[in-house]
Write a protein that holds these residues in place. Structure first.
Motif, PDB file in Angstrom:
ATOM      1  N   GLY A  11       0.794  -1.226   0.000  1.00  0.00           N
ATOM      2  CA  GLY A  11       0.000   0.000   0.000  1.00  0.00           C
ATOM      3  C   GLY A  11       0.823   1.271   0.000  1.00  0.00           C
ATOM      4  N   ALA A  12       2.088   1.187   0.397  1.00  0.00           N
ATOM      5  CA  ALA A  12       2.955   2.368   0.443  1.00  0.00           C
ATOM      6  C   ALA A  12       3.740   2.591  -0.845  1.00  0.00           C
ATOM      7  CB  ALA A  12       3.927   2.238   1.621  1.00  0.00           C
ATOM      8  N   VAL A  13       3.668   1.667  -1.791  1.00  0.00           N
ATOM      9  CA  VAL A  13       4.388   1.809  -3.067  1.00  0.00           C
ATOM     10  C   VAL A  13       3.720   2.923  -3.868  1.00  0.00           C
ATOM     11  CG1 VAL A  13       5.019   0.660  -5.231  1.00  0.00           C
ATOM     12  CG2 VAL A  13       5.099  -0.607  -3.075  1.00  0.00           C
ATOM     13  N   THR A  14       4.531   3.822  -4.414  1.00  0.00           N
ATOM     14  CA  THR A  14       3.977   4.941  -5.180  1.00  0.00           C
ATOM     15  C   THR A  14       3.863   4.604  -6.662  1.00  0.00           C
ATOM     16  OG1 THR A  14       6.155   5.953  -5.450  1.00  0.00           O
ATOM     17  CG2 THR A  14       4.818   6.693  -3.571  1.00  0.00           C
ATOM     18  N   ASP A  15       2.986   5.306  -7.331  1.00  0.00           N
ATOM     19  CA  ASP A  15       2.800   5.137  -8.771  1.00  0.00           C
ATOM     20  C   ASP A  15       4.001   5.761  -9.493  1.00  0.00           C
ATOM     21  OD1 ASP A  15       0.653   4.604 -11.032  1.00  0.00           O
ATOM     22  OD2 ASP A  15       1.610   6.528 -11.467  1.00  0.00           O
ATOM     23  N   THR A  62       9.946  -5.468  -5.356  1.00  0.00           N
ATOM     24  CA  THR A  62      11.117  -4.904  -4.673  1.00  0.00           C
ATOM     25  C   THR A  62      10.769  -4.460  -3.254  1.00  0.00           C
ATOM     26  OG1 THR A  62      12.102  -4.187  -6.759  1.00  0.00           O
ATOM     27  CG2 THR A  62      12.856  -3.068  -4.771  1.00  0.00           C
ATOM     28  N   ALA A  63       9.638  -3.783  -3.093  1.00  0.00           N
ATOM     29  CA  ALA A  63       9.234  -3.322  -1.754  1.00  0.00           C
ATOM     30  C   ALA A  63       9.021  -4.502  -0.817  1.00  0.00           C
ATOM     31  CB  ALA A  63       7.965  -2.474  -1.857  1.00  0.00           C
ATOM     32  N   LEU A  64       8.382  -5.553  -1.309  1.00  0.00           N
ATOM     33  CA  LEU A  64       8.155  -6.734  -0.470  1.00  0.00           C
ATOM     34  C   LEU A  64       9.465  -7.424  -0.111  1.00  0.00           C
ATOM     35  CD1 LEU A  64       4.950  -8.112  -2.205  1.00  0.00           C
ATOM     36  CD2 LEU A  64       5.121  -7.310   0.169  1.00  0.00           C
ATOM     37  N   ARG A  65      10.372  -7.533  -1.079  1.00  0.00           N
ATOM     38  CA  ARG A  65      11.670  -8.155  -0.808  1.00  0.00           C
ATOM     39  C   ARG A  65      12.445  -7.345   0.231  1.00  0.00           C
ATOM     40  NH1 ARG A  65      13.489  -7.985  -5.565  1.00  0.00           N
ATOM     41  NH2 ARG A  65      14.883  -6.235  -5.343  1.00  0.00           N
ATOM     42  N   ARG A  66      12.459  -6.018   0.092  1.00  0.00           N
ATOM     43  CA  ARG A  66      13.179  -5.156   1.051  1.00  0.00           C
ATOM     44  C   ARG A  66      12.576  -5.221   2.448  1.00  0.00           C
ATOM     45  NH1 ARG A  66      14.194   0.068  -2.821  1.00  0.00           N
ATOM     46  NH2 ARG A  66      15.979  -0.831  -3.926  1.00  0.00           N
ATOM     47  N   ALA A  67      11.284  -5.502   2.526  1.00  0.00           N
ATOM     48  CA  ALA A  67      10.615  -5.597   3.832  1.00  0.00           C
ATOM     49  C   ALA A  67      10.763  -6.994   4.441  1.00  0.00           C
ATOM     50  CB  ALA A  67       9.139  -5.246   3.687  1.00  0.00           C
TER      51      ALA A  67
END
Length: 165
Positions: A11-15, A62-67
């Motif tokens: 939900g925090a990933v930007t367009d 990428t966001a999920l992997r970094r988290a």
């Protein structure tokens, strides 16, 4: 170490084309499911030819992997089709703060393809800078096909307007 829930991370990933707004605020995130096999994210593109879709999928993974999440799959669904009505109030506010007039209510549609008119519409679009509603269309398309370029005769500033879809 996992930080946050998968839904919070996604939900925090930007367009990529509208970096002031998250994918959740834009309304393209349909579902985030976390299970033993990893995370499954379902998204709906703003329109079927959106050139940003591969970037969006990559940014989510990428966001999920970094988290700290393991395997992540991003699925795209096109039914029901995305509508600008899915943009949240905070997303609309952020668009206006960035100088992009948010869309009004989407046209009522039947099932099937959504016609997009290239001719000027009589719809009043408020200037995101001064609020004047008698703005004019300068170009049918802005930086992307879902935006048009307009100008405000009151403050004389050009601005983009996200089309109602």
């Amino acid at each position: 170490m996992v930080t946050g829930t998968a839904a919070e991370v996604v939900g925090a990933v930007t367009d990529p084309e509208l970096p002031m707004i998250t994918l959740a605020e834009l309304g393209v995130i349909r579902e985030v499911r976390q299970g033993e096999g990893g995370v499954l994210v379902t998204i709906t593109p703003t329109y079927s030819g959106c050139p940003a879709m591969e970037s969006i999928r990559a940014d989510i993974r990428t966001a999920l992997r970094r988290a700290g999440f393991g395997r992540a799959e991003v699925r795209t669904v096109i039914a029901p089709p995305w509508t600008t009505d899915w943009i949240s109030e905070s997303g609309r506010r952020k668009l206006a703060e960035a100088g992009i007039a948010p869309p009004g209510a989407a046209p009522v549609r039947a099932t099937g393809p959504i016609p997009i008119s290239l001719s000027p519409r009589p719809t009043a679009v408020a200037c995101p800078r001064c609020g004047h509603t008698d703005t004019e269309t300068l170009a049918a398309f802005g930086a992307t096909a879902c935006r048009e370029l307009r100008r405000c005769p009151a403050c004389r500033e050009p601005f983009e307007h996200m089309r109602e879809i």
